[in-house]
Design an enzyme around this catalytic site. Structure first.
Site, PDB file in Angstrom:
ATOM      1  N   ARG A  17     -17.255   4.136   5.464  1.00 26.74           N
ATOM      2  CA  ARG A  17     -16.136   3.204   4.200  1.00 26.74           C
ATOM      3  C   ARG A  17     -14.645   2.954   5.723  1.00 26.74           C
ATOM      4  NH1 ARG A  17     -14.518   3.462  -1.080  1.00 26.74           N
ATOM      5  NH2 ARG A  17     -16.889   5.230  -1.672  1.00 26.74           N
ATOM      6  N   TYR A  44     -28.010   8.002   3.972  1.00 28.75           N
ATOM      7  CA  TYR A  44     -28.810   6.533   4.518  1.00 28.75           C
ATOM      8  C   TYR A  44     -27.811   6.453   6.084  1.00 28.75           C
ATOM      9  CZ  TYR A  44     -24.602   5.723   1.827  1.00 28.75           C
ATOM     10  OH  TYR A  44     -23.103   5.341   0.998  1.00 28.75           O
ATOM     11  N   ASP A  98     -11.565  -1.444  -8.975  1.00 32.11           N
ATOM     12  CA  ASP A  98     -11.316  -0.214 -10.005  1.00 32.11           C
ATOM     13  C   ASP A  98     -10.306  -0.546 -10.580  1.00 32.11           C
ATOM     14  OD1 ASP A  98     -13.795   0.811  -8.332  1.00 32.11           O
ATOM     15  OD2 ASP A  98     -13.139   3.101  -7.971  1.00 32.11           O
ATOM     16  N   GLU A 144       1.087  -1.286  -0.101  1.00 31.61           N
ATOM     17  CA  GLU A 144       0.024   0.123  -0.454  1.00 31.61           C
ATOM     18  C   GLU A 144       1.080   1.128   0.385  1.00 31.61           C
ATOM     19  OE1 GLU A 144      -3.214   1.229  -0.478  1.00 31.61           O
ATOM     20  OE2 GLU A 144      -2.556   3.165   0.088  1.00 31.61           O
ATOM     21  N   GLN A 145       0.269   1.993  -0.826  1.00 34.64           N
ATOM     22  CA  GLN A 145       1.517   3.679  -0.690  1.00 34.64           C
ATOM     23  C   GLN A 145       1.016   4.617   0.814  1.00 34.64           C
ATOM     24  OE1 GLN A 145       0.519   5.177  -4.783  1.00 34.64           O
ATOM     25  NE2 GLN A 145      -1.884   5.748  -4.034  1.00 34.64           N
TER      26      GLN A 145
END
Ligand code: FAD
Length: 392
Positions: free
Chosen positions: A106, A216, A298, A32-33
């Site tokens: 998230r 929501y 993605d 992970e960067q």
């Protein structure tokens, strides 16, 4: 046989794949960067298709502690708040699809995945480690991170998001991500600080001209996620997921909405903006894999969030990838990755295409809007339900 697998990217897709692959008996090096494993942004809706996979990864209990499980999806007109259609969720979704419809923050979902990955002895988390160099031969993939040491593996999984370095190295056919002209404005509200009438246990959607808005619950219902998706020029650095912005900037682009929606928008203390990009739907498995390298999430198929399934598809990819690599030896890796891509590309392409189509339907004006509203009022839940998506 235990393979040595390299995973680029520690977002939702990268962590879900590291977990699924480690549970399948493989050793994983994840890169992970960022210096800190974290997620920017706010809410994510998870359809039962994604929730079932998270349950299969052993995360049912952890998900229960962070998720809100809305009772219904209610769609209204942004101009005057009249209800167009309602889809019961809650127990109805569980009975129908074997898992609830969940809404999460998230960062909470990312935290649950990270904790599960950290509990796997066979996953090494390398960060900050930005992959800058990728070489591959018939037998092995070698990567280097920011000029540091090199790692070798039987395969490299590119879960490094929209601007994927792995994809760029792969020379995968297809154009670069395109700006869509759509921007997401988002903010969070504390439910406890809201008047009772504004608190909500539903996914509420308002459809307007060239925009739609969602409110929501997330974080077990403690917070409300507020997001407006509008056809409006990007507000800042198009690659920045977390641009600072304001309600003024939003409403200069969209105008004002009905009082109910306006009440939520005005209550948001801090607005952030996110410029939306996508790619044309996948046209073949070759856009997801080449020899010992595969793309996921993605990196392979960015999409507009108008079906709320980008993270869902990354989670589905992760589980399918682990399934394809089950009981495979190193020689069998390229064929296993082709099986993965064959199993996934059409599903991902369909979701990408539907997300684009939803943009036109959700943001319709004139006669198309009248036809849409009539269809929604007539068909109601039957139009909102998505068995092809949730039962998959
Ligand atoms: P990313 O989250 O982009 O993760 C990629 C990771 O790779 C990052 O951590 C990055 O730092 C790292 N990285 C990049 N390059 C390198 C490198 N060279 N070396 C090492 N690391 C690298 N989806 C849903 O399912 N439901 C929703 O409700 C929903 N709502 C959305 C709302 C908005 C406004 C937007 C924009 C998206 C939404 N999505 C939703 C889509 C979802 O956010 C994405 O599809 C999902 O986060 C993609 O995850 P990923 O892991 O593939 O990529």
């Amino acid at each position: 046989m235990a393979l040595q697998l390299l995973v680029a990217g520690g977002g939702i897709g990268g962590l879900a794949s590291a977990l699924a692959l480690a549970r399948g008996g493989h050793r994983v090096e994840l890169f992970e960067q960022s210096a800190v494993f974290a997620e920017v942004g706010a809410g994510i809706q998870l359809g039962p298709n994604a929730v079932r996979r998270l349950h299969a990864l052993g995360l049912a209990q952890a998900l229960d502690t962070i998720a809100a499980k809305p009772d219904a999806l209610v769609v209204r007109a942004a101009s005057d708040d009249h209800e167009l259609a309602c889809l019961p969720l809650g127990d109805v979704a569980v009975r129908r699809y074997g898992a609830p419809y969940c809404c999460v923050h998230r960062a909470d979902l990312h935290g649950v995945l990270l904790a599960a990955v950290r509990a796997q002895a066979d996953v090494a988390l390398n960060h900050p480690a930005r992959l800058v160099q990728i070489e591959h031969s018939d037998d092995v993939v070698t990567v280097a991170a920011d000029g540091a040491r090199a790692w070798e593996g039987d395969a490299l999984i590119g879960a490094d998001g929209l601007w994927s370095a792995v994809r760029a190295e792969l020379d995968v056919p297809g154009p670069a991500p395109q700006p869509t002209g759509h921007t997401a404005w988002r903010g969070l509200l504390s439910q406890a600080a809201l008047p009772l009438a504004q608190r909500s246990t539903q996914v509420r959607v308002w459809l307007g001209d060239r925009l739609h808005a969602l409110v929501y619950p997330v974080r077990g219902g403690e917070l409300l996620n507020v997001v407006v998706l509008a056809e409006a020029a990007p507000t800042g650095d198009a690659r920045d997921w977390d641009q600072s912005t304001s309600l003024d900037a939003l409403q200069r682009a969209t105008g004002r909405c009905c009082t109910t929606l306006q009440g939520y928008l005005s209550a948001v203390p801090t607005w952030r903006a996110w410029t939306l990009h996508d790619r044309a739907p996948l046209t073949g498995p070759g856009q997801m894999t080449h020899e010992r390298i595969a793309l996921l999430g993605d990196a392979a198929h960015p999409m507009l969030p108008y079906l709320a399934q980008g993270a869902g598809m990354a989670i589905e990819d992760a589980v399918a990838l682990a399934e394809a690599l089950r009981s495979v030896d190193s020689d069998g890796v390229p064929e296993a990755l082709r099986r993965y891509a064959n199993a996934r590309w059409q599903r991902n392409a369909r979701v990408q295409a539907r997300a684009r189509r939803n943009a036109q339907i959700f943001h319709a004006a004139g006669p198309l809007r009248m036809a849409r509203d009539l269809a929604m009022r007539t068909l109601g839940a039957r139009l909102l339900d998505q068995p092809w998506l949730y039962a998959h």
